[in-house]
Design a protein around this motif. Sequence first.
Motif, PDB file in Angstrom:
ATOM      1  N   THR A 235      -1.647 -22.650   2.127  1.00 24.79           N
ATOM      2  CA  THR A 235      -1.927 -21.879   0.902  1.00 24.79           C
ATOM      3  C   THR A 235      -1.936 -20.380   1.198  1.00 24.79           C
ATOM      4  N   LEU A 236      -1.289 -19.970   2.279  1.00 25.05           N
ATOM      5  CA  LEU A 236      -1.395 -18.597   2.754  1.00 25.05           C
ATOM      6  C   LEU A 236      -0.890 -17.586   1.728  1.00 25.05           C
ATOM      7  N   CYS A 237       0.257 -17.856   1.108  1.00 30.40           N
ATOM      8  CA  CYS A 237       0.815 -16.874   0.168  1.00 30.40           C
ATOM      9  C   CYS A 237      -0.124 -16.632  -1.010  1.00 30.40           C
ATOM     10  N   SER A 238      -0.787 -17.676  -1.463  1.00 29.11           N
ATOM     11  CA  SER A 238      -1.721 -17.510  -2.579  1.00 29.11           C
ATOM     12  C   SER A 238      -3.003 -16.812  -2.140  1.00 29.11           C
ATOM     13  N   ASP A 239      -3.324 -16.903  -0.858  1.00 29.42           N
ATOM     14  CA  ASP A 239      -4.540 -16.260  -0.348  1.00 29.42           C
ATOM     15  C   ASP A 239      -4.368 -14.753  -0.182  1.00 29.42           C
ATOM     16  N   ILE A 240      -3.161 -14.310   0.149  1.00 31.17           N
ATOM     17  CA  ILE A 240      -2.970 -12.906   0.516  1.00 31.17           C
ATOM     18  C   ILE A 240      -2.340 -12.062  -0.582  1.00 31.17           C
ATOM     19  N   CYS A 241      -1.815 -12.669  -1.642  1.00 30.05           N
ATOM     20  CA  CYS A 241      -1.117 -11.899  -2.677  1.00 30.05           C
ATOM     21  C   CYS A 241      -2.049 -10.866  -3.312  1.00 30.05           C
TER      22      CYS A 241
ATOM     23  N   SER B  91      -6.601   7.932   7.946  1.00 28.80           N
ATOM     24  CA  SER B  91      -5.247   7.625   7.494  1.00 28.80           C
ATOM     25  C   SER B  91      -4.497   6.782   8.511  1.00 28.80           C
ATOM     26  N   LEU B  92      -4.566   7.166   9.774  1.00 31.84           N
ATOM     27  CA  LEU B  92      -3.837   6.443  10.817  1.00 31.84           C
ATOM     28  C   LEU B  92      -4.375   5.038  11.014  1.00 31.84           C
ATOM     29  N   VAL B  93      -5.688   4.888  10.940  1.00 32.05           N
ATOM     30  CA  VAL B  93      -6.277   3.552  11.104  1.00 32.05           C
ATOM     31  C   VAL B  93      -5.781   2.609  10.011  1.00 32.05           C
ATOM     32  N   ILE B  94      -5.867   3.051   8.754  1.00 27.32           N
ATOM     33  CA  ILE B  94      -5.419   2.219   7.632  1.00 27.32           C
ATOM     34  C   ILE B  94      -3.921   1.952   7.727  1.00 27.32           C
ATOM     35  N   PHE B  95      -3.148   2.991   8.025  1.00 25.89           N
ATOM     36  CA  PHE B  95      -1.690   2.871   8.084  1.00 25.89           C
ATOM     37  C   PHE B  95      -1.246   1.914   9.187  1.00 25.89           C
ATOM     38  N   LEU B  96      -1.782   2.095  10.379  1.00 20.72           N
ATOM     39  CA  LEU B  96      -1.365   1.268  11.515  1.00 20.72           C
ATOM     40  C   LEU B  96      -1.788  -0.195  11.338  1.00 20.72           C
ATOM     41  N   LEU B  97      -2.985  -0.410  10.841  1.00 24.10           N
ATOM     42  CA  LEU B  97      -3.442  -1.786  10.629  1.00 24.10           C
ATOM     43  C   LEU B  97      -2.602  -2.488   9.560  1.00 24.10           C
ATOM     44  N   LEU B  98      -2.316  -1.800   8.460  1.00 21.61           N
ATOM     45  CA  LEU B  98      -1.511  -2.399   7.399  1.00 21.61           C
ATOM     46  C   LEU B  98      -0.088  -2.653   7.876  1.00 21.61           C
ATOM     47  N   THR B  99       0.479  -1.709   8.601  1.00 20.50           N
ATOM     48  CA  THR B  99       1.841  -1.888   9.112  1.00 20.50           C
ATOM     49  C   THR B  99       1.914  -3.059  10.078  1.00 20.50           C
ATOM     50  N   PHE B 100       0.954  -3.135  10.989  1.00 22.32           N
ATOM     51  CA  PHE B 100       0.981  -4.230  11.956  1.00 22.32           C
ATOM     52  C   PHE B 100       0.745  -5.572  11.278  1.00 22.32           C
ATOM     53  N   TYR B 101      -0.085  -5.574  10.245  1.00 24.30           N
ATOM     54  CA  TYR B 101      -0.307  -6.828   9.515  1.00 24.30           C
ATOM     55  C   TYR B 101       0.974  -7.290   8.827  1.00 24.30           C
ATOM     56  N   LEU B 102       1.767  -6.355   8.335  1.00 15.62           N
ATOM     57  CA  LEU B 102       3.020  -6.701   7.669  1.00 15.62           C
ATOM     58  C   LEU B 102       4.063  -7.233   8.643  1.00 15.62           C
ATOM     59  N   VAL B 103       4.089  -6.717   9.869  1.00 19.59           N
ATOM     60  CA  VAL B 103       5.124  -7.124  10.829  1.00 19.59           C
ATOM     61  C   VAL B 103       4.634  -8.164  11.832  1.00 19.59           C
TER      62      VAL B 103
ATOM     63  N   PRO C 159      -6.211 -11.345  11.925  1.00 25.40           N
ATOM     64  CA  PRO C 159      -6.614 -12.427  11.015  1.00 25.40           C
ATOM     65  C   PRO C 159      -6.155 -12.150   9.589  1.00 25.40           C
ATOM     66  N   ASP C 160      -6.058 -13.209   8.794  1.00 30.70           N
ATOM     67  CA  ASP C 160      -5.579 -13.078   7.420  1.00 30.70           C
ATOM     68  C   ASP C 160      -6.501 -12.234   6.542  1.00 30.70           C
ATOM     69  N   SER C 161      -7.726 -12.014   7.001  1.00 33.11           N
ATOM     70  CA  SER C 161      -8.656 -11.198   6.215  1.00 33.11           C
ATOM     71  C   SER C 161      -8.178  -9.758   6.078  1.00 33.11           C
ATOM     72  N   PHE C 162      -7.217  -9.344   6.918  1.00 33.83           N
ATOM     73  CA  PHE C 162      -6.712  -7.981   6.848  1.00 33.83           C
ATOM     74  C   PHE C 162      -5.849  -7.757   5.612  1.00 33.83           C
ATOM     75  N   HIS C 163      -5.595  -8.809   4.836  1.00 28.65           N
ATOM     76  CA  HIS C 163      -4.844  -8.620   3.601  1.00 28.65           C
ATOM     77  C   HIS C 163      -5.627  -7.755   2.614  1.00 28.65           C
TER      78      HIS C 163
END
Length: 509
Positions: free
Chosen positions: A388-394, A10-22, A29-33
């Motif tokens: 094209t970043l927004c279309s890549d990560i949506c 849970s912490l791994v997924i949560f922290l990685l997603l939070t850091f990717y957002l901020v 890298p963008d692959s974390f989307h």
Amino acid sequence: MLRKIRIGVSLVIFLLLTFYLVDFAGILPDSFHVLAHIQFIPALLALHVGVLLFLLLLTLITGRSYCSSICPLGVFQDIIIWISRKRNKKKQYGYRRALNHWRLGILVAVIVAGLSGFTVLVSLLDPYSAYGRIAVDIFKPVYLAVNNFLTWIFTMFGNYTFYYMDIVVTSILALVVAFVTFMTVGYLAYRYGRIYCNTVCPVGSLLGILSKYSLFKVCIDTSKCNGCGLCARKCKASCIDSKKHMIDYSRCVVCFDCIDNCRQGAVSYTLRKRRKTPEVSQSSGSTDVSKRTFITTLAAVALTIPKSAVSQSIGTLTGNKPYKRKHPLSPPGSVSTKRFNQHCTACHLCVSKCPSHVLKPSLLEYGVGGILQPIMSFENGFCNYDCTLCSDICPNKAILPLTKEAKHLTQVGRVVFIEENCIVHTDNTNCGACAEHCPTQAVTMVPYRDGLTIPKIDPEICVGCGGCEYVCPVRPYRAIHIEGNPVQLEAKPIRVDKKDETTIDDFGF
């Protein structure tokens, strides 16, 4: 052991997603989307069949593991619950009956709203999008403030590892909604555990229906149980009736707290055993005041949003010819505003990751149903011609993937020139900034008078990047701006001047 594994994942997924957002510096890298793509409602709207099958099978096998380990809002509540337990080591929960009329009513309302295209309700209650707004609109400014403080400290010692970043509030409404969500969900978690997940969250309600039939479940061995009730007091989902040795599996989020706290070894996570662990009756009990307060607050936020945008009267006072954009500009790849509104849940991932700061949460540009969905605004930048970043990560496929070549021909809007506002006309001075920043030559300078040149536009080859609008010095109403296309069109290819073979590369894009 199961509890520790669950907490670690849970912490791994949560922290990685939070850091990717901020993460403004692009450290991840963008692959974390992909962490956004495995969320339930985004996968449902994007019709990611593989992800949906994985989440549904995960629920049918393990129970609501999605709610305990993958959903960021669920993990956020667990962190708040952990803090509350640290502050009050004697904190207890106890069994509460499920409020099924609330659960079913909200779930049906969200489904109807989604099918009818009124996605604002889906956006407000989607747990991933709700947490995304919290991260982008609350956590990110705090993260930037800490970065700027460290920059100041390090710079004093001649170290330039960090650099200053502007802290910009993209939308007051988005900030207010994120703050209300943060405080409401945080308060409910602090006081009542996972009550939000089991009463309000539509994903929790839907997966709760499936989890009743999961292969593995938390079971109580009545031969070992001494009736101490510790498992029920430690259950943050309030779904264990220790007196009757019953568990409401529709609300159990398989956190394994009960297993970890049972001193008799009577609670285990094993294959379903119907006789020993009969399911709790789903009768509704008395209404919880905190739950009613949350719904009332949420409805108030939706109903008290202003019904009109800022008045156009400023232009009259300054002498500028005012204008109002007839159609909003949705991001490149969204196909049309209608389709975009039906798929976007306003998670603000694209708003946070846009390198040009072109995307911001909307107010009423899309109408009430599209509140908080990203809109293109050229106050702080313009859309990079090759980005094209927004279309890549949506994660919702609200913005479909685009290649650079396709992006170059995607017309999100058309250029509009108002000669009466141009400083060449009003001040008899040269400018030409709009033409210099146009990547497609949709804006060029032609002879005007007294040796001056003035912009000439060709909307057919304009892609609506907003470079011209961004650099136009006229305020408050610019001399040149972009009018959005309700349906994104294909722009005509850039013409090449055979005399000097001018190409797109000559403009520095």
